[in-house]
Structures are given as C-alpha cells and as structure tokens.
Write an enzyme that holds these catalytic residues in place. Structure first.
Site, PDB file in Angstrom:
ATOM      1  N   HIS A 122      -1.797 -12.699  -0.813  1.00  0.00           N
ATOM      2  CA  HIS A 122      -3.199 -12.991  -0.528  1.00  0.00           C
ATOM      3  C   HIS A 122      -3.405 -14.465  -0.205  1.00  0.00           C
ATOM      4  CE1 HIS A 122      -4.608  -9.185  -2.917  1.00  0.00           C
ATOM      5  NE2 HIS A 122      -4.130  -8.898  -1.726  1.00  0.00           N
ATOM      6  N   HIS A 154       0.821  -1.197   0.000  1.00  0.00           N
ATOM      7  CA  HIS A 154       0.000   0.000   0.000  1.00  0.00           C
ATOM      8  C   HIS A 154       0.865   1.261   0.000  1.00  0.00           C
ATOM      9  CE1 HIS A 154      -4.020  -1.847   1.610  1.00  0.00           C
ATOM     10  NE2 HIS A 154      -3.607  -2.404   0.491  1.00  0.00           N
TER      11      HIS A 154
END
Length: 606
Positions: A365, A121
């Site tokens: 993920h 991020h």
C-alpha cells in the site's frame, strides 16, 4: 487394488463454510470429504489438494500464525497497551509515523504493485461481519453499534478531519464468532479465509462451483465474456453494490472475486487473465477438436495457472525478495529447461499466514500511486486519472481506448517507493466518493485490521525473525532509522506496543524491496515457501497426479506478464520484456510484442 482408485475419506468437524447468493455464512456441520488421489485437476475450492488433510489451504478455512496473538483477553478481544491503556488511535499512528508525500520508486513500475494486489486477493480475503458503514455514520459514532464494530477514533486536531469522530470499521469473522466452537481448538480466535490459499487464479475462476457457474460459458471450455467495441469484457453484474455507479446502466463486472472492480489497474489484471483463459481454450479447441467442454476448460485453466505461478515466482518475487535470497531459501530453482521441482511436502501448511495478510503483504500500500497516467503507444501522456475518482468505477476502463492507455501507464509509470511516504490519495482521499472532499485513510485501516486479527507485536515478530528483542525504542535502530524511531516514541507508550504493520513498514528495505534480515522478509519467505511446497498441483512437480511433460515445462518457462499483456490488451504493441521493471535502453528496452517469447501451445496437441 489399483492405488489410483482408492478414496481417501476424511471426516472433519465444522469446516464446511458455505456461500449463498454472494453472502457468506458459517455453521457447525460435519463434512465427509472424499478425495481421489487420481483426480487430475485441482478442485475449485482447494479441497483435497492435500490427501491427508483435505481442508488444508481450502476456501473458508482458518488462517495460520507464526507467533502467538496478542488479544487483550487472550481469546478474541483486540489488543491494548502493555500499560493497560488503549493503544494509540490507528489514525494518529498513521499521520505521525507516515508522511503524506509522493516519492517514486527508482526500479519498479506500477505493474509490480498491482500484481501484488492481484496476488494477495488470490490468496486471501477476510470474511466480513456486517456492513462496515453501519459502525460510524458520516464519521460520527452510532448509538448501540453492532458488537462487531471496531471504529477508528479520529483524534482532536486531526489535520484533515478536525471535527469528525471516527472511521467506520467492522471486525472480520473468526471461528468462534461464526458459531464453530467445535472447530476452534487453538484456545484463541482464528480468522477465516474466504478464498483458497493456493496460487490458483481463484480471482478469475472463483472459489466455489456456484459462483463459477455464473461466469463459465460451458461452451468450448471458455469463460463468459461480452463483446463491445471490438473487445471482450467480463460479464455485467446485475448487482451494482460492488461498484460506485452513478447510473443503473454503468458498467460493473462480475468475476471470480468481487474486488475486481476496485481500481482500473486491478480490473485490467483480472481482464488480462480472463482473456488469456479464453485465448488458450480457443487454441486447444483448434488442435483437439474432439475434446469436450470440461476437458478444454480444465486444460486451459491448468495452463493459465501454470503461467501465473511462473510469473509470480520467477518474475515478480525476485524483484521483491531479492534473487539471491530466493535461491538461498530454495524458492527460485529452475527458471528454464525441462527439470522438475519436486519439493512437495504433505506436512507443509499452505494456509495463508495471519501476519502475512494482516500486516506484511499490506506494505504494498505504500507503493500505491495516486495519479495514474494514460499513455499512447509512444509512451506520451494522453491523460491522467486521480485514483479517488476512479475507485470502484470500472466504466473508465472501457471508455474509448482507456484499457490500452491504462495498461501502458501501469507498465511504464514508476510505483511509489517502499518507504514511510503515503500518497495523499490513500491517506486522505480513499473512498471519498463524489460527494465528499476527503475520504478514509488506508494505513489507518491496515493498522486497525492488524489489531482486529490480534496479530502479535512488532517486537515479538523481531524475535521470531532472528532479531534481538527491543527493551527500549533505541534498540530498534538496527533496522529502523532514528527519524522513524522518534516518531514511534511520540505515539506508543512502550516499545512492546508497536503494531507489526507499523514497525515492519518502517524497516530499511536493505538489499531488495523487502530486504533480507527484516521481519517482513521472514514472513514472506515462510509464506511463499509453504505456498509452493504445500501445493500438490504445483506446475513444476512431476509427482502431481497429472504433471506437465518436460517439453511443456520448457514452454511454460517462457511465460511473462509482458506476453500476457501483448496477447490480451487489444492494441498494446510495444512492451519491455519485464513489465515489473521500468524500461531502459538496455536489456529491458521497449520491443515489438513479436520479440517477446511465446508459450507454444502446440505441445498440448493430443
């Protein structure tokens, strides 16, 4: 003439993307950028890090690529099969090639997965086009959808959604769609990165001065915090749209990145580094009472970023890429002492690589855990939280002593293994909200984003990474198991159709989490080499305009995420020295926080 006073003036066409009231827009403009080589501190928007190319790595500029894209029209349209037919549904690929199971990692804690989340991020954030939910309402295709809609078809007979049509999905902005025809220059669409590409904690400080002004106190160099129940918290956001609130009074934070509210563990990462900034600012103020607010803010930010960069390259990445692999690539140089790392290269491109953010770094993920443990100081389970219940609900972090309990759980609980197993919470229940039994599929979303960005095929990336081009599915057996190859055959009609985000995820981990000799390893090495060598302000460089002293470097190389947790968790008293690795009875056993090395800030006394 004094060289330090020379202004580098560069005129660049169509790269001045602006952000207004939290919404992005792009327009063609001509910007005159003035770069002062003597500026001591990095700009909040990343500009002028490179004096020759002042937009390199800056916020709201284009992503880079390692290989040519595979747009179906050669310009911007999503790819199709080499046979001319549509590629298989991303949802079908997810349910066929990835198992809905939970398998724990044997080495890494959830801290590793969540730091990866925090780091990516910090480096990348696509600029979205429209409200994604407008593309597919109640999992039914809308009539006359926006042209940017790119919904994911749900195949008939789906195990979870047998009577539904689609998942909503909208394409990201790219240079030409944003109206910047003068800026294209590549002959094909390039996506835009909303944030700076540098490891500069923009997730804490934001990427533009307008947003920074909303979260900086302008008093004693500190960031805005609110005090509740004896602890400091990020400021409340009056706009609750970034959270799944059930009442107008429910907590929703505002910070440097709107994604800070996503999961309890990600929120905790944001809060830890926010509190660390203020802790450093308080120490600097006590030692240097004559420093004004700007000086205190910039020095605290600079130290906070340096600690974070050290943690990323000397604690985290060795666990992911392998220590020997990093040493051989020149990514792991000095983890102690006062020596500088002077490998800044003004020709290096620090931009985030499309194949990195659109495919490779999403492999984390597969390591997401669907059930989060809340632990007491003795590491006994007090409670558990279902991930789909707490997504976008930061209110849970402040409840009772949950901050400490979630933090202990994050640093203790094993992450999911990096494999073809996906926790059901992210493959079947993502974003389900309280009113729905089932949710979205994160892997399907990742595959669709890969296609949205026109990322080159897995086979093309194999060639770039030094593997042989596969002419048949069986040629993939050099790095992918026969079970996974057979599953690929079930959904793809040609070996050249395989998405990078699928083939890369199925490769053997080999000698580390992202093992040597794989496509993802090649992408990671390129990205993190450029990220460091392309950063003129890298904390270890003596050629930066304002380098740390040798003694300050010695102190910064004592940094650890465990120390950050100890100093800013308001109650965690026992930690293992390396929070990325599961505690053991040996050199990573639980110890009192007083035993974990501390950066001595007295060396910053003026």
């Amino acid at each position: 003439m004094n060289q330090s006073l020379i202004l580098t003036i560069i005129i660049v066409t169509c790269v001045d993307y602006c952000f207004m009231q939290g919404e992005e827009f792009c327009q063609s403009v001509t910007s005159t950028i003035r770069c002062n080589p003597a500026d001591q501190y990095r700009r909040i928007n990343g500009r002028c890090n490179n004096l020759n190319r002042p937009f390199a790595g800056a916020a709201a500029t284009k992503l880079a690529r390692l290989i040519s894209p595979r747009y179906s029209d050669g310009v911007s349209e999503p790819p199709v099969s080499v046979t001319g037919s549509d590629l298989p549904s991303a949802r079908l690929v997810s349910t066929t090639c990835f198992t809905d199971n939970s398998v724990a990692d044997t080495k890494l804690t959830l801290t590793a997965m969540n730091f990866a989340h925090f780091l990516t991020h910090d480096m990348s954030f696509g600029i979205g086009n429209i409200n994604v939910n407008g593309c597919c309402t109640n999992r039914t295709l809308v009539s006359n959808p926006d042209p940017s809609c790119f919904p994911i078809p749900i195949p008939s007979g789906d195990p979870i959604h047998p009577r539904e049509e689609c998942f909503s999905f909208a394409r990201n902005f790219f240079d030409t769609s944003a109206g910047c025809t003068d800026y294209q220059g590549d002959g094909f669409a390039q996506q835009l990165n909303r944030v700076t590409a540098f490891l500069d904690l923009s997730v804490v400080y934001s990427n533009n001065n307008g947003d920074l002004a909303k979260i900086r106190s302008y008093i004693d160099g500190k960031m805005i915090v609110e005090t509740r129940n004896g602890a400091t918290w990020p400021p409340e956001n009056s706009d609750k749209s970034d959270c799944n609130v059930e009442s107008p009074t429910e907590t929703c934070y505002i910070g440097g990145d709107k994604r800070m509210n996503f999961t309890p563990h990600l929120t905790i990462m944001h809060i830890l580094f926010l509190r660390e900034h203020n802790r450093i600012a308080d120490s600097l103020k006590a030692m240097n009472p004559t420093w004004d607010d700007d000086k205190l803010f910039e020095e605290a930010r600079r130290i906070n970023i340096a600690q974070y960069q050290y943690i990323a390259y000397y604690e985290f990445l060795p666990q992911i890429l392998g220590l020997d692999n990093m040493k051989n690539a020149g990514l792991y140089v000095y983890d102690q002492g006062s020596a500088y790392v002077n490998d800044y290269d003004s020709n290096a491109d620090p931009s985030v690589i499309n194949e990195f953010t659109g495919a490779a770094f999403r492999y984390f993920h597969t390591m997401i855990k669907g059930t989060l443990n809340l632990l007491n100081e003795q590491r006994a389970i007090k409670d558990t939280a279902r991930l789909s219940d707490v997504i976008d609900r930061p209110v849970y972090v402040e409840k009772d002593d949950n901050f400490q309990s979630f933090t202990r759980g994050m640093a203790t609980q094993a992450s999911e293994a990096r494999d073809a197993n996906l926790d059901p919470e992210i493959q079947s229940y993502l974003f389900r909200r309280s009113e729905r039994q089932y949710g979205d599929d994160l892997k399907a979303l990742d595959i669709q984003r890969d296609r949205d960005h026109g990322i080159g095929s897995y086979n093309d990336m194999r060639v770039a990474a030094g593997l042989s081009r596969a002419t048949s599915f069986d040629d993939l057996l050099d790095v992918i198991s026969s079970t996974h190859v057979n599953n690929l055959k079930k959904v793809y009609s040609n070996v050249n159709d395989i998405d990078l985000s699928v083939g890369g995820d199925l490769e053997y981990p080999r000698d580390s989490t992202v093992g040597h000799g794989t496509t993802y390893h090649y992408i990671f090495m390129n990205q993190f080499k450029n990220t460091r060598t392309g950063d003129r302000f890298w904390f270890e460089s003596s050629s930066s305009p304002y380098p740390f002293t040798g003694q300050q470097l010695i102190e910064l190389r004592k940094s650890s995420l465990s120390r950050i947790i100890c100093d800013n968790s308001n109650g965690v008293e026992l930690m293992q020295p390396d929070s990325f690795v599961i505690a053991n009875s040996g050199d990573n056993a639980y110890v009192g926080c007083s035993s974990i090395p501390t950066v001595d800030l007295s060396y910053w006394k003026a």
